[in-house]
Write a protein that holds these residues in place. Structure first.
Motif, mmCIF file in Angstrom:
data_model
loop_
_atom_site.group_PDB
_atom_site.id
_atom_site.type_symbol
_atom_site.label_atom_id
_atom_site.label_comp_id
_atom_site.label_asym_id
_atom_site.label_seq_id
_atom_site.Cartn_x
_atom_site.Cartn_y
_atom_site.Cartn_z
ATOM 1 N N ASP A 23 0.831 -1.213 0.000
ATOM 2 C CA ASP A 23 0.000 0.000 0.000
ATOM 3 C C ASP A 23 0.861 1.257 0.000
ATOM 4 N N TRP A 24 1.952 1.245 0.766
ATOM 5 C CA TRP A 24 2.849 2.407 0.815
ATOM 6 C C TRP A 24 3.443 2.659 -0.562
ATOM 7 N N LEU A 25 3.886 1.598 -1.225
ATOM 8 C CA LEU A 25 4.500 1.726 -2.543
ATOM 9 C C LEU A 25 3.483 2.148 -3.601
ATOM 10 N N PHE A 26 2.281 1.594 -3.527
ATOM 11 C CA PHE A 26 1.259 1.984 -4.493
ATOM 12 C C PHE A 26 0.865 3.444 -4.316
ATOM 13 N N ALA A 27 0.777 3.883 -3.048
ATOM 14 C CA ALA A 27 0.456 5.290 -2.808
ATOM 15 C C ALA A 27 1.540 6.201 -3.386
ATOM 16 N N ALA A 28 2.799 5.785 -3.264
ATOM 17 C CA ALA A 28 3.888 6.577 -3.839
ATOM 18 C C ALA A 28 3.787 6.593 -5.369
ATOM 19 N N LEU A 29 3.476 5.468 -5.958
ATOM 20 C CA LEU A 29 3.334 5.381 -7.429
ATOM 21 C C LEU A 29 2.156 6.208 -7.897
ATOM 22 N N ASP A 30 1.038 6.101 -7.211
ATOM 23 C CA ASP A 30 -0.170 6.830 -7.606
ATOM 24 C C ASP A 30 0.057 8.343 -7.537
ATOM 25 N N ALA A 31 0.726 8.789 -6.468
ATOM 26 C CA ALA A 31 1.006 10.219 -6.322
ATOM 27 C C ALA A 31 1.948 10.696 -7.419
ATOM 28 N N GLN A 32 2.930 9.878 -7.758
ATOM 29 C CA GLN A 32 3.895 10.282 -8.784
ATOM 30 C C GLN A 32 3.229 10.388 -10.153
ATOM 31 N N THR A 33 2.438 9.396 -10.530
ATOM 32 C CA THR A 33 1.793 9.420 -11.843
ATOM 33 C C THR A 33 0.759 10.537 -11.921
ATOM 34 N N ALA A 34 0.076 10.814 -10.797
ATOM 35 C CA ALA A 34 -0.902 11.899 -10.799
ATOM 36 C C ALA A 34 -0.192 13.249 -10.975
ATOM 37 N N ALA A 35 0.960 13.399 -10.328
ATOM 38 C CA ALA A 35 1.710 14.666 -10.456
ATOM 39 C C ALA A 35 2.262 14.848 -11.858
ATOM 40 N N ALA A 36 2.601 13.728 -12.517
ATOM 41 C CA ALA A 36 3.150 13.807 -13.862
ATOM 42 C C ALA A 36 2.088 14.085 -14.907
ATOM 43 N N GLY A 37 0.818 13.962 -14.515
ATOM 44 C CA GLY A 37 -0.285 14.212 -15.444
ATOM 45 C C GLY A 37 -0.460 13.053 -16.374
#
Length: 315
Positions: free
Chosen positions: A301-315
């Motif tokens: 969950d920690w890793l997925f949250a980091a991935l989700d935040a990164q992809t959302a920031a990248a647009g």
């Protein structure tokens, strides 16, 4: 040395000298553990001088709880091998005793669990904890994961995953840990809706090596993320996330690119979840009042949250 003219003694004298009952001496003799030197004219057992030392050793070994078959092995060995046989026998008895003590502690904690809960919940608690052996077995949890993992998963990779996914019950549990383990046992043994357990999309990755590659990479990523969780760090890009994404990219035969990370984010968001398993696992392995221990579930969950935040920031 015995006081009789022939240097032998009766069963009663031997028992008295050794501090055991005549019945015990007779039992050892009948089972071949304490040989008789001869019989009297009236058919009574007679024992030689060596019998007293042997009988005292017998009594000591039995006092330690060694079963008759182990006592026989120790007595039958002579010379340098005797100490090794005794060491093995005592070590085995210690293991058995440890298992018995663990079982007693689990029973005690289970009784406290029933006693301390509201009266209206006691019947359900009894049924729940009564389904778990003492000491508790992790075999049902391992069976659950063997049915969930990819069918082509190599045995070594499966064993490595089970080592981190199956919680080891504490030897001296608190009632809350007994309850968590009983609920975990109930969770993995209940019938699964449909014909089979839902599988993550990654389990359908091609190639015979894909499952092993995936889970070896995930194990490394989970370990890195676990260290961050223990520090209380918020999810963020870094070595942990790179290792996580690389595990999936390697399993799929792909490259770690922004496009792959966006696809992976969508896939992981749609994958089936077993959050309850990991919640209960954390309750089992965490000492009451302590900081929750990381599990593969919380690390994921920690890793997925980091991935989700990164992809959302990248647009």
């Amino acid at each position: 040395m015995f006081t009789s003219h022939d240097g032998l003694c009766s069963i009663g004298e031997l028992a008295e000298r050794a501090g055991v009952t005549v019945k015990a001496v007779r039992f050892y003799s009948d089972n071949g553990l304490l040989p008789e030197a001869s019989r009297s004219a009236g058919g009574h057992r007679r024992y030689g001088p060596d019998a007293l030392g042997r009988l005292r050793l017998l009594r000591s070994l039995r006092t330690l709880g060694l079963p008759v078959r182990e006592v026989r092995r120790v007595l039958d060995e002579e010379g340098d091998g005797a100490d090794g046989v005794l060491e093995d026998a005592v070590a085995g008895q210690l293991r058995a005793l440890g298992s018995q003590l663990t079982a007693l502690r689990w029973r005690e904690a289970g009784m406290r669990l029933v006693l301390e809960c509201p009266p209206g919940e006691r019947a359900d608690r009894l049924r729940l904890i009564g389904a778990v052996t003492t000491p508790p077995s992790t075999a049902p949890l391992a069976r659950f994961w063997r049915g969930w993992l990819p069918p082509r998963m190599p045995a070594r990779a499966t064993a490595a995953f089970l080592e981190v996914a199956v919680p080891q019950p504490p030897d001296d549990p608190e009632p809350a840990q007994v309850l968590a383990f009983a609920r975990l046992h109930a969770l993995v043994t209940q019938p699964c809706p449909g014909s089979e357990q839902p599988q993550p999309e990654a389990h359908r990755a091609g190639g015979s090596r894909a499952p092993a590659v995936l889970y070896a990479g995930l194990a490394q990523a989970y370990e890195l993320a676990g260290a961050q969780l223990r520090r209380g760090a918020a999810p963020r890009p870094g070595e942990e996330l790179d290792s996580f994404v690389d595990a999936y990219a390697s399993a799929y035969g792909s490259r770690d690119t922004p496009a792959f990370r966006r696809l992976l984010t969508g896939q992981l968001a749609a994958d089936p979840r077993i959050d309850r398993y990991w919640e209960l696992t954390a309750d089992v392995i965490t000492a009451p009042g302590g900081q929750p221990e990381p599990t593969p579930g919380t690390a994921h969950d920690w890793l997925f949250a980091a991935l989700d935040a990164q992809t959302a920031a990248a647009g």
